[in-house]
Structure formats: structure tokens, C-alpha cells
Design a protein around this motif. Structure first.
Motif, short mmCIF file in Angstrom:
data_model
loop_
_atom_site.label_atom_id
_atom_site.label_comp_id
_atom_site.label_asym_id
_atom_site.label_seq_id
_atom_site.Cartn_x
_atom_site.Cartn_y
_atom_site.Cartn_z
N UNK A 1 0.81 -1.22 0.00
CA UNK A 1 0.00 0.00 0.00
C UNK A 1 0.85 1.27 0.00
N UNK A 2 2.15 1.15 0.25
CA UNK A 2 3.00 2.34 0.25
C UNK A 2 3.78 2.47 -1.04
N UNK A 3 4.61 1.48 -1.34
CA UNK A 3 5.41 1.55 -2.58
C UNK A 3 4.77 0.77 -3.72
N UNK A 4 3.75 -0.03 -3.40
CA UNK A 4 3.11 -0.86 -4.42
C UNK A 4 2.60 -0.11 -5.63
N UNK A 5 1.88 1.02 -5.45
CA UNK A 5 1.41 1.75 -6.62
C UNK A 5 2.53 2.24 -7.53
N UNK A 6 3.64 2.68 -6.95
CA UNK A 6 4.78 3.13 -7.76
C UNK A 6 5.36 1.97 -8.55
N UNK A 7 5.57 0.84 -7.87
CA UNK A 7 6.13 -0.33 -8.55
C UNK A 7 5.20 -0.81 -9.65
N UNK A 8 3.91 -0.88 -9.33
CA UNK A 8 2.93 -1.35 -10.32
C UNK A 8 2.85 -0.43 -11.53
N UNK A 9 2.80 0.89 -11.29
CA UNK A 9 2.69 1.83 -12.40
C UNK A 9 3.97 1.85 -13.24
N UNK A 10 5.13 1.74 -12.59
CA UNK A 10 6.39 1.72 -13.33
C UNK A 10 6.45 0.51 -14.26
#
Length: 312
Positions: free
Chosen positions: A148-157
């Protein structure tokens, strides 16, 4: 007798879906629109309330977009496409989401690092070649806190990298999907600019909605020899279940993707034993149980534990 009752229940639900008007879906869509609109028209000084309202509305709208791509609003695919094209969450084009998610519904490929576009697993050979820092970050991402913290960044990248690669290879459909997304982005940003919501606050709410959605996707699927054993059931009926439009009954959704979200709990109850037999008891009582159990602990390895190259 129980199996016969389950089949009759399924047929009845499917027939009602084909013939009926999906008022609960329209009501949920109206709720998301009203909450989103009210958040924008509140006066200055309500930033925290606006942020919470926007996260609620954007999360619900994303779940509604999932309902749209499964034909949950109109019988016309084109009409559903027009409705889904406006994505106030900004980051994910509806047509890309639709294409990738329908590919994800090839259950035989669920969790495959290459053939399932929503898989969180990596090819073990790729994992072995990663630098130590990357492995640490991805390992943290396999805890709920990380997701929930870094997941969106990793997923979008990963999402953007994959689409840029496809566009570079000449896949014009991917380019068109992104171009079709731009008008909705422009309209959304224009409306935000006319409101009391600062752009940074709106973008952080978009990120917050993606973080909430990561709670749903965190353990939707697991590595398992049988495809039916890969999809979870979370027997939750609280606020998160509503925001996710009952996609916590994920094994039921994969078995019957055209059934509307508001029928999934009853369909599950009518055949609970059969669904849990099919998914090998991959079940949790609630999201609270999941948060306690996996907040700081990984549920799965990053490298797919069962995956083998297709040519082996």
C-alpha cells in the motif's frame, strides 16, 4: 441435491442479469459521482475531508470500471467503453485496463509471470539476476505495508514500461488506448483547477485510492497447481468489501465473471462448500485478519514457486 440447488441458483442469477436493470450498480455509480463532486465543491480549509472523500470516490469508481468492462452497465460494449473512458483516477486508461484484465481472466494462465498481466510473481530466473536493492524493495512490496506504500509506484512503473515497449514495437492499439484516455485526464484536471482542491492533494488522493485497491489485489491469487485453487475468497461484508464491489469473493467472480457484484455474496453462500472445495480452501474471514497477519510479513515469495519455462 446441494449441487443441483447451486446450479439452479446460478442459472437464475444469470438469467436475471441478462434481463434486468442493474439498479444497485447505477446507485453505486451515482454515489461515487456525488462524493467526488461534493469533494471538489467544498470550500477551502476542508483539505483532509476532501482527501478522504476523493479516496473513497476514486476507489469505488475504479471498482465500477471493473464492473463496466464485464458488461455491468450496458449490453453494448461500445456504450460501456464510452462510460469507462472517463477515469478521474487519472493513472490507468480504461481501454488498457479492459484489455489486460480480460487477458487475466484466462484462468489457465493465472499467476504466470508472463501470460497473466496481473501477476505479482516473477520468473525465478529473473529474480535471481536482480540487484540486492531491487530484491529488497520487491520483498517489502510483498508485505501488505509495502503493497500500500510503494506498491502503486512499482505497479505503475512496470505498467508504463510494458506499454512503452509495446508502443515502440508498433502496437498501435496500445497507443490508441492511451490517446483515448487523454480527454478524460484533461477534463478532470480542468475541473480540479476550478475547485478548492490543490492539484497535489488530488494527485495524492489518486495515489491513496490505488493504495486501497492494493489491499484487494494483495492476495487475490496464489501459486497453485490447479487453476481453480488460485483465486481467494475473503468472507468480508464491511466497507472494504463494498468499495471493492464484493470482489473479495474472487473465486466466485472468476467462475462467473458476468454475474453482477451484488449477487456474488448470495451466490457464494448458495454453494460455499463447492467453491471452497474448488479453490482448495483458499479463504480468509475478513480483511482485518489479512491486515493483522500480513502487515509486516510476506504471504508469498516474489519468485513464482511453481513456474517452469514453457519449453521445459
Amino acid at each position: 441435491m446441494h449441487t443441483s440447488h447451486l446450479i439452479e441458483s446460478q442459472i437464475d442469477i444469470l438469467n436475471r442479469e441478462l434481463a434486468g436493470v442493474r439498479w444497485p450498480t447505477y446507485g453505486a455509480f451515482a454515489l461515487a459521482a456525488v462524493v467526488w463532486g461534493v469533494a471538489l465543491v467544498l470550500p477551502f480549509g476542508w483539505g483532509a475531508v476532501q482527501w478522504a472523500m476523493l479516496v473513497f470516490a476514486l476507489t469505488l469508481h475504479s471498482s465500477l470500471s471493473h464492473e463496466i468492462l464485464h458488461g455491468g452497465f450496458f449490453r453494448s460494449t461500445r456504450a460501456n467503453g464510452w462510460l469507462g473512458a472517463f477515469q478521474p483516477g487519472l493513472f490507468v486508461p480504461y481501454l488498457r485496463f479492459r484489455a489486460l484484465h480480460l487477458a487475466h481472466h484466462q484462468d489457465a494462465d493465472l499467476t504466470d509471470p508472463y501470460d497473466d498481466p496481473e501477476s505479482a510473481y516473477l520468473d525465478p530466473r529473473v529474480w535471481e539476476r536482480l540487484p540486492v536493492l531491487a530484491r529488497m524493495v520487491l520483498g517489502f512490496n510483498n508485505t501488505l505495508l509495502g503493497r500500500v506504500t510503494v506498491g502503486p509506484v512499482i505497479g505503475m512503473a512496470d505498467f508504463l514500461r510494458g506499454d512503452l515497449r509495446r508502443i515502440a514495437k508498433g502496437q498501435t492499439d496500445v497507443m490508441l488506448h492511451w490517446l483515448a484516455h487523454l480527454p478524460g485526464v484533461v477534463i478532470t484536471l480542468w475541473l480540479v483547477s476550478m475547485s478548492s482542491v490543490p492539484l497535489w492533494l488530488y494527485l495524492s488522493a489518486c495515489y491513496g485510492a490505488m493504495s486501497v485497491l492494493r489491499i484487494r489485489t494483495f492476495l487475490e491469487h496464489r501459486a497453485h497447481e490447479r487453476s481453480a485453487g488460485r483465486s481467494v475468497v475473503i468472507e468480508d461484508r464491511g466497507i472494504l468489501a463494498f468499495l471493492f464491489l464484493n470482489n473479495n469473493f474472487h473465486a466466485v467472480h472468476h467462475a462467473h465473471p458476468q454475474v453482477a457484484w451484488y449477487h456474488l455474496p448470495a451466490l457464494y453462500r448458495s454453494g460455499r462448500d463447492k467453491f471452497l472445495l474448488g479453490n482448495q480452501d483458499y479463504v480468509y474471514r475478513s480483511y482485518a485478519q489479512i491486515i493483522v497477519q500480513y502487515f509486516l510479513r510476506a504471504k508469498d515469495p516474489v519468485a513464482h514457486p511453481l513456474w517452469q519455462p514453457k519449453d521445459d
